[in-house]
Design a protein around this motif. Structure first.
Motif, mmCIF file in Angstrom:
data_model
loop_
_atom_site.group_PDB
_atom_site.id
_atom_site.type_symbol
_atom_site.label_atom_id
_atom_site.label_comp_id
_atom_site.label_asym_id
_atom_site.label_seq_id
_atom_site.Cartn_x
_atom_site.Cartn_y
_atom_site.Cartn_z
ATOM 1 N N ASN A 157 16.861 6.046 -3.234
ATOM 2 C CA ASN A 157 16.672 7.441 -2.828
ATOM 3 C C ASN A 157 15.235 7.911 -3.100
ATOM 4 N N THR A 158 14.257 7.083 -2.725
ATOM 5 C CA THR A 158 12.859 7.352 -3.065
ATOM 6 C C THR A 158 12.261 8.481 -2.228
ATOM 7 N N SER A 159 11.351 9.225 -2.865
ATOM 8 C CA SER A 159 10.550 10.246 -2.188
ATOM 9 C C SER A 159 9.552 9.527 -1.274
ATOM 10 N N PRO A 160 8.906 10.253 -0.327
ATOM 11 C CA PRO A 160 7.949 9.582 0.568
ATOM 12 C C PRO A 160 6.857 8.783 -0.162
ATOM 13 N N VAL A 161 6.249 9.357 -1.196
ATOM 14 C CA VAL A 161 5.147 8.628 -1.850
ATOM 15 C C VAL A 161 5.692 7.420 -2.626
ATOM 16 N N ALA A 162 6.905 7.557 -3.180
ATOM 17 C CA ALA A 162 7.523 6.418 -3.878
ATOM 18 C C ALA A 162 7.925 5.341 -2.867
ATOM 19 N N PRO A 222 12.457 -23.325 -2.740
ATOM 20 C CA PRO A 222 13.352 -22.172 -2.594
ATOM 21 C C PRO A 222 13.758 -21.565 -3.934
ATOM 22 N N THR A 223 13.816 -22.413 -4.992
ATOM 23 C CA THR A 223 14.239 -21.929 -6.303
ATOM 24 C C THR A 223 13.087 -21.297 -7.095
ATOM 25 N N ASP A 224 11.834 -21.467 -6.642
ATOM 26 C CA ASP A 224 10.713 -20.795 -7.306
ATOM 27 C C ASP A 224 10.905 -19.289 -7.167
ATOM 28 N N ASN A 225 10.470 -18.563 -8.174
ATOM 29 C CA ASN A 225 10.535 -17.112 -8.014
ATOM 30 C C ASN A 225 9.390 -16.426 -8.733
ATOM 31 N N MET A 226 9.143 -15.204 -8.345
ATOM 32 C CA MET A 226 8.026 -14.458 -8.923
ATOM 33 C C MET A 226 8.417 -13.007 -9.133
ATOM 34 N N THR A 227 7.803 -12.396 -10.142
ATOM 35 C CA THR A 227 8.061 -10.994 -10.441
ATOM 36 C C THR A 227 6.723 -10.277 -10.587
ATOM 37 N N VAL A 228 6.642 -9.101 -9.992
ATOM 38 C CA VAL A 228 5.425 -8.287 -10.028
ATOM 39 C C VAL A 228 5.694 -7.076 -10.921
ATOM 40 N N TYR A 229 4.793 -6.836 -11.870
ATOM 41 C CA TYR A 229 4.908 -5.668 -12.741
ATOM 42 C C TYR A 229 3.679 -4.794 -12.546
ATOM 43 N N ILE A 230 3.887 -3.580 -12.065
ATOM 44 C CA ILE A 230 2.789 -2.629 -11.954
ATOM 45 C C ILE A 230 3.067 -1.493 -12.925
ATOM 46 N N LYS A 231 2.074 -1.238 -13.787
ATOM 47 C CA LYS A 231 2.216 -0.130 -14.744
ATOM 48 C C LYS A 231 1.047 0.804 -14.546
ATOM 49 N N GLY A 232 1.331 2.112 -14.475
ATOM 50 C CA GLY A 232 0.248 3.068 -14.295
ATOM 51 C C GLY A 232 0.472 4.317 -15.111
ATOM 52 N N ASP A 233 -0.612 5.100 -15.296
ATOM 53 C CA ASP A 233 -0.468 6.337 -16.073
ATOM 54 C C ASP A 233 -0.196 7.541 -15.169
ATOM 55 N N GLY A 234 0.047 7.304 -13.876
ATOM 56 C CA GLY A 234 0.379 8.395 -12.946
ATOM 57 C C GLY A 234 1.860 8.748 -13.024
ATOM 58 N N PRO A 235 2.283 9.778 -12.265
ATOM 59 C CA PRO A 235 3.672 10.263 -12.353
ATOM 60 C C PRO A 235 4.734 9.255 -11.883
ATOM 61 N N LEU A 236 4.358 8.264 -11.093
ATOM 62 C CA LEU A 236 5.324 7.247 -10.661
ATOM 63 C C LEU A 236 5.664 6.282 -11.802
ATOM 64 N N TYR A 269 9.810 3.311 -11.375
ATOM 65 C CA TYR A 269 10.287 4.024 -12.562
ATOM 66 C C TYR A 269 10.760 5.433 -12.214
ATOM 67 N N GLU A 270 9.972 6.151 -11.423
ATOM 68 C CA GLU A 270 10.295 7.552 -11.099
ATOM 69 C C GLU A 270 10.395 7.715 -9.580
ATOM 70 N N ASP A 310 12.530 12.187 8.259
ATOM 71 C CA ASP A 310 13.876 12.040 7.684
ATOM 72 C C ASP A 310 13.864 11.123 6.453
ATOM 73 N N LEU A 311 12.667 10.846 5.919
ATOM 74 C CA LEU A 311 12.442 10.055 4.697
ATOM 75 C C LEU A 311 12.570 8.544 4.879
ATOM 76 N N THR A 312 13.016 8.083 6.044
ATOM 77 C CA THR A 312 13.067 6.631 6.263
ATOM 78 C C THR A 312 11.662 6.136 6.641
ATOM 79 N N ALA A 313 11.481 4.834 6.541
ATOM 80 C CA ALA A 313 10.209 4.257 6.971
ATOM 81 C C ALA A 313 10.243 4.103 8.482
ATOM 82 N N LYS A 314 9.307 4.743 9.141
ATOM 83 C CA LYS A 314 9.214 4.618 10.604
ATOM 84 C C LYS A 314 8.593 3.278 10.954
ATOM 85 N N GLN A 315 7.594 2.904 10.185
ATOM 86 C CA GLN A 315 6.950 1.599 10.336
ATOM 87 C C GLN A 315 6.632 1.062 8.953
#
Ligand SMILES: [Zn+2]
Length: 291
Positions: free
Chosen positions: A33-38, A59-73, A91-92, A165-170
């Motif tokens: 239920n993300t806001s447009p900027v999220a 196929p069994t390899d996997n990766m995880t991305v961690y982004i941390k910021g001091d902004g409201p997100l 997070y938000e 309508d909050l969905t991704a158009k593209q």
């Protein structure tokens, strides 16, 4: 689902992958239920995570991305495997920010911070690379990550256009990488092509196909198409994985859940699944944590 089209030039110097990630981004938008900027922040990150997932060898390899910021997100986590799975959360998810020069302010929502990528390639230890965020706009941050962490000249473009309508158009993106042996002339020509290329969301709005976009990036090169890959938003969570995570909390926390709450209700962060564990199940985990 999003299909990844892959191509390489005849000399093997330039590798290009493109994905139309609209379905993936819309599934994420619905789950969280993300806001447009999220939606834009998570959507761009899911897009590059799927593109990188499709470059994993096994196929069994996997990766995880961690982004941390001091902004409201606050930040986000995304993950992909080599077999077509991609998922993520912020997070938000309800963060709302004024537009910046008419555009969703992803950089402002994320703020200053770091980008870390952990890759589990079936070795003992995962490979982890970490860089500071450059702009928080995601595309530049991943480009910088590749330059610093992998010494691979890489260009990345990511775009999410959110509808009223909050969905991704593209939504979509591409990754272009120069392979070992590529000369300066190759780099110059690709840079020139990329400068002339409109933003990804504009190309998608114009109805350009993945092949047309790839051929515009590789203008002046003879290219051949490689096997593509299909990625979709799904989650591989399970009762076993949740149990392992609970055990790793330690026996004190588990005892608290048993005594104070009489059970536990855990919602997966990536998908809407809820796991309910009763007193007996928690006691069994407590016994394993003691060992
Ligand atoms: Zn899940």
């Amino acid at each position: 689902m999003g299909y990844i089209t892959k191509a390489i030039d005849a000399d093997g110097f330039v590798r290009i992958s493109f994905i139309n990630s609209r379905d993936i981004v819309n599934t994420a938008q619905k789950i969280h239920n993300t806001s447009p900027v999220a939606t834009a922040a998570l959507g761009r990150t899911l897009t590059i995570t799927a593109l990188m997932g499709a470059l994993l060898k096994e196929p069994t390899d996997n990766m995880t991305v961690y982004i941390k910021g001091d902004g409201p997100l606050g930040g986000m986590v995304t993950a992909a495997d080599g077999a077509g799975m991609v998922k993520g959360y912020v997070y938000e998810p309800l963060v709302d920010l004024p537009l910046k020069r008419g555009k969703l302010d992803v950089g402002g929502a994320i703020g200053k911070g770091s980008l870390a990528i952990s890759r589990d390639l079936g070795m003992k230890e995962p490979y982890v690379g970490k860089v500071p965020l450059v702009t928080g706009e995601i595309g530049e941050d991943f480009t910088y990550y590749f330059a610093m962490s992998e010494q691979t000249p890489t260009a990345i473009a990511l775009g999410v256009l959110v509808d009223t309508d909050l969905t991704a158009k593209q939504a979509g993106g591409f990754i272009v990488q120069l392979m070992p042996g590529a000369g300066d002339d190759v780099a110059v020509k690709i840079e020139e092509n990329l400068r002339e290329l409109p933003p990804v969301t504009t190309l998608l709005e114009e109805g350009k196909t993945p092949e047309e976009i790839i051929e515009a990036i590789a203008k002046g090169f003879a290219i051949k198409y490689l096997d593509g890959a299909t990625y979709e938003y799904r989650c591989d969570c399970s009762y076993e994985k949740i149990s392992r995570a609970l055990i790793s909390l330690g026996k004190e926390d588990l005892m608290d859940m048993i005594e104070k709450d009489g059970g536990a209700e855990i919602t997966c962060q990536f998908c809407p699944k809820v796991y309910r564990l009763d007193k007996e199940e928690l006691t069994a985990l407590y016994e394993s944590a003691k060992k």
